[in-house]
Design an enzyme around this catalytic site. Structure first.
Site, mmCIF file in Angstrom:
data_model
loop_
_atom_site.group_PDB
_atom_site.id
_atom_site.type_symbol
_atom_site.label_atom_id
_atom_site.label_comp_id
_atom_site.label_asym_id
_atom_site.label_seq_id
_atom_site.Cartn_x
_atom_site.Cartn_y
_atom_site.Cartn_z
ATOM 1 N N GLU A 75 6.872 0.591 8.611
ATOM 2 C CA GLU A 75 6.225 -0.554 9.149
ATOM 3 C C GLU A 75 7.222 -1.447 8.515
ATOM 4 O OE1 GLU A 75 3.854 1.637 8.384
ATOM 5 O OE2 GLU A 75 2.447 1.759 10.125
ATOM 6 N N CYS A 112 -1.344 1.036 7.869
ATOM 7 C CA CYS A 112 -2.605 0.102 6.659
ATOM 8 C C CYS A 112 -2.574 -0.944 6.983
ATOM 9 C CB CYS A 112 -1.681 0.803 5.845
ATOM 10 S SG CYS A 112 -0.862 -0.190 4.886
#
Ligand code: THU
Length: 164
Positions: A75, A112
């Site tokens: 990401e 996360c």
């Protein structure tokens, strides 16, 4: 004393087949992009594919390192690429998938904590929500309307404001 409740609403689809054509395409691309990951330590390859507000497509994959903390999640690789290649262009949607050499890839996994912090600030600075499409190689798919929903009580740039 008051008690506050935090909640957000997201969509759960039984499979990729139930997504819109564009969402399904992005998730398929994210599945493909897992192959670009460098994950010799975790054997957990993550692929992320974004559609930008200008229609451009940007991808990211996790890039690990023998010095483990140096590794980057898919990401954040994606966000850094997007901001570098198309500065000031919002990201509209990111599809995220994964391949787990040690296990299954039959359910969505969410970004996360560090990536949630990065995604939140990207949304804030470009003043645009980022829709997240989360899915494994098979199975259910989550569609989350914006990344900030995943980080309640976020620490944001506003806390650092000087002179306010
Ligand atoms: N990883 C990601 O790329 N994105 C996440 O949101 C979760 C974890 C990567 C980091 C590491 O390379 C591997 O997956 C196992 O944690």
């Amino acid at each position: 004393m008051n008690k506050e409740t935090y909640q957000f609403t997201y969509e759960v689809y039984n499979s990729i087949e139930d997504l819109t054509e564009e969402e399904a395409w992005l998730l398929k691309e994210a599945r493909e992009v897992t192959q670009h990951a460098y994950a010799p330590y975790s054997h957990f390859q993550v692929g992320a594919v974004a559609k930008m507000a200008n229609g451009e497509i940007v991808a990211g994959s996790n890039q690990e390192n023998a010095s483990f903390p140096v590794g980057l999640c898919a990401e954040r690789v994606l966000l850094a690429s997007a901001a570098s290649i198309f500065p000031k262009v919002p990201v509209s949607v990111i599809a995220i998938s994964y391949n787990n050499e040690n296990g299954k890839s039959d359910h969505p996994v969410a970004p996360c904590g560090i990536c949630r912090q990065s995604l939140q600030e990207f949304e804030e600075r470009l003043r645009h929500p980022i829709k997240l499409i989360l899915g494994g190689m098979t199975g259910k798919v989550f569609v989350i309307p914006n990344a900030t929903s995943l980080l309640p009580l976020a620490f944001t740039s506003g806390e650092l404001a000087i002179g306010s």
